[in-house]
Design a protein around this motif. Sequence first.
Motif: not given
Length: 699
Positions: A416-418, A516-518, A521-525
Motif C-alpha cells: 500500500a505505501h509503495v 501521512h505514512l506515520e 500505517y504501522d511497521g514503519l521500519d
Amino acid sequence: MQVAEETYDHLGMLNSAQRQAAEYGEATAGKAFSSGPLLVIAGAGTGKTMTLAHRVAHLVISGVSPERILLLTFTRRASQEMTRRVESIVRTATKGCGTAPLPGGGLPWSGTFHSVANRLLRRFAHNLGLDSGFSVLDRGDAADIMDVVRHEQKLTRTSRRFPKKDTCLAIYSRCVNTETPLAETLDTTYPWCSDWSDELAELFRHYVLRKQQTQTLDYDDLLLYWSHLVAEQEFAELIGSSFDHVLVDEYQDTNLVQAKILNAIKPDGSGITVVGDDAQSIYSFRAADVENILGFPERFMPAAQVITLEQNYRSTQPILDSANCLIAESERQYRKNLFSERKDGSKPRYVTVEDGDAEAEYVVESILANRELGMQLKEQAVLFRGSHHSDRLELELVRRNIPYVKYGGLKFLEAAHVKDMLSVLKWAENPKNEVAAFRVLKLLPGMGPVNATRCFEQLAVGDHLFSVLREFRAPAASSKDWPAFCDLLESLSSAGFEEQGWQSQLSAVRRWYQPHLERLYDGLDTRTADLEQLEQISGRYPTRERFLTELTLDPPSAAGDLAGDPLLDEDYLILSTVHSAKGQEWESVFVLNVSDGNFPSEFATGKPEMIEEERRLLYVAMTRAKQTLSLIAPLRYHVTQQKRDGDKHVYGARSRFMTEPLLASMDKCFEGRPEARAGQFKMRTDKQIDVAARLREMW
C-alpha cells in the motif's frame, strides 16, 4: 618477424546443437547477416539462455547493428541478464579490435513484450488516437477501475451473486488475449458466471470507455494497441523493417495476440528466432497457447528450421530418465530425449506416506538429513501444485525452528505505501488518471470518496490543470495541508522540469508523504526501507515516465513479501508452487501431494489438453532437481471442518501420470509415522504361509 593475432572462437564453449542454433544463417553483402525462421526447442536445463545470448552476440559480431535487433523476453530480469551476457561475449570476442560493437546502452530494443509495446505506442500515439502521456495501470489499479464501473452499473446490488472485480478483470483479460467470444469464455472457464453474460458485456464496454476517457491503458491494452497498429500493413512494414532480427525467449508462454504481432512484423519469417520448450508450457491460465510453438514451423514456406537441444547440464541421468518417461506419454509434442554426462546419482524416489502429517515429517527429516551431509537448506526446495498444500509442512517447519521462504507472495507494487508514493507521480504524469487521483486524495484526512469525487470533477472542468486545485474548498481536516499539497502537484507537473535528475521529485514526494505514512500505517521500519529501495531503483531510469511504466510492467519483489523472515538466519529452505519454480534449480527437490486430484488438479481434468498441461507441470517440477528427487503421495487426506480429534478422511488415488513404466524408473518406498514404525512387529522367522492355495482349496 610478425606474429599472427590469436583468434578467439566466441562459440567455442557451446555443444554442437547449441552452436548450430547460435550461428544459423549466413553473411550477406546487402545485410550483415540474414537467416530464415528458426525454432530452438530447448529442453529443461539444456542451456537455453546461454544459447540465445550467444546467438545475439554472434549477430552483433557478424556486423548486425544492436539497434536493429529486437529481443523480447517475459521479465525485465531476463532481459537484463541476456544483455549482460551478450555484452560479456562481445567484449571478450572483440578484445584488442579497438572498436566497441555495443553502445553504452547495450541492446536498445531488449525488453519485455509490454515494455517494448509501451515504447512503440508512445512513438505512434498520434496514429492511434492516444495522448503520448498515457498512464499504464497495474493489475490492482485496473481491478479498481473495474470495481468503480461495477458500482456505477448497479451490479453490486444484485439479488444474486455477481462476480467480484478481480474475477471480472480475469474474464475480460482472457477474452481479449485468447480472442475468444465472451459467451465461449464463460462456458469453458467461468461456467458459474454464464448467467451474467449480457451484464458482463455491458460492464466491459463501460470499462473500456472509462480507460479511454482517462487516457490509461492496462496490461492487455498495451498488446491490443500494438496488435491493431501492426494489423495495418503500412505500420507493420515500418516497424518490421526497423529490425533485421527479432528474437523471442520462452516462446511457449506467448498468447495469441503476441503471436499475431510477430507474424505481422515478420510475415516471411526473415530474421525471426524463437526459443522455448513445449514440454514446459504451463501458463494457459494466463492465456498462453502451446499451439504457438507447436505450429510455428508450418507458418512459413518453406517451414522454419527446428533445432533441438537435448544435452542437460543440470540433472543426473536417473532423474532425466524418469522425466523423459513422463513426458514421452504426451501425445502432441516435439520429441526429445534429455541426456546428461552425470551418470551418477540415485534413482528418484516415489514415497507413499500415511497422510499429510506423515508427509510433513518425512520431508523435514529428509531435509535435515541432507543438511547433515553438507547440503545447505537453500539448496533444497519443496514444490507443490497449490499454495495451500504446504500448510502442514509450514507448521512443522515453525515447530522445528527451520527458516524458510515461500515464493509467490506480494509484488512490490501491491504494498500500500509503495502504491501511495507512485500514485502521486502517476497523477502528476497524467492529470486524467482517475485511479491515481482518488488514491492520493484519500491520503488526506477528511477526504473521503465524496470529497475526492468533487475535487476530481472540479479539476476536469479546469482542463486538468493542477493550479485549479487551489480554488477547491478542502474539508476542514485537510485544509491546513492543502496549500502544500497543491504546491507539490504543481511543481511535479511543471512543463519545464529537468528530465535529468528527475529523481529529486521522489524525495519531494517522500517529504510530503512521511506524516501521512506515520498516520496511516504501522511497521514503519519495513515500509521506510521499501521507500528507500524505491528511490534507489529510480536512479536506473532516465525519465519519470520510463520509471513509472517499467516498474508497473515488471515490479521487483517487496522487502516484506516473504512468508517468514529468513534473513535472521544465514540459511533457509525454499517453498514454492511449481508455477513459481519454473526456471529455477536446486540440488534436492521434494514434490508434495503427487496424487490424482493434485497432479492432475481436480479442476483441470475436463479436457485432454488441460490434463496434458498438468503432465507438463509435473515434468517442470521433476526437472528442477539436480541431484535427488522425491515425489510424495499421501495415502489418505483428512476431511476439513471436523473436530480436532476427528479422523474422517478420504483415500488418495495414485496419480494417472505415475504409470508402470514411470514407476519402474524410480525407487518405491513407504514411510509411516515414527510412532507407527515403533509399534511394528519384529520379524523372527522366514516361515511362509501359502494362504492363496488354502483359499483355492475351499472351492
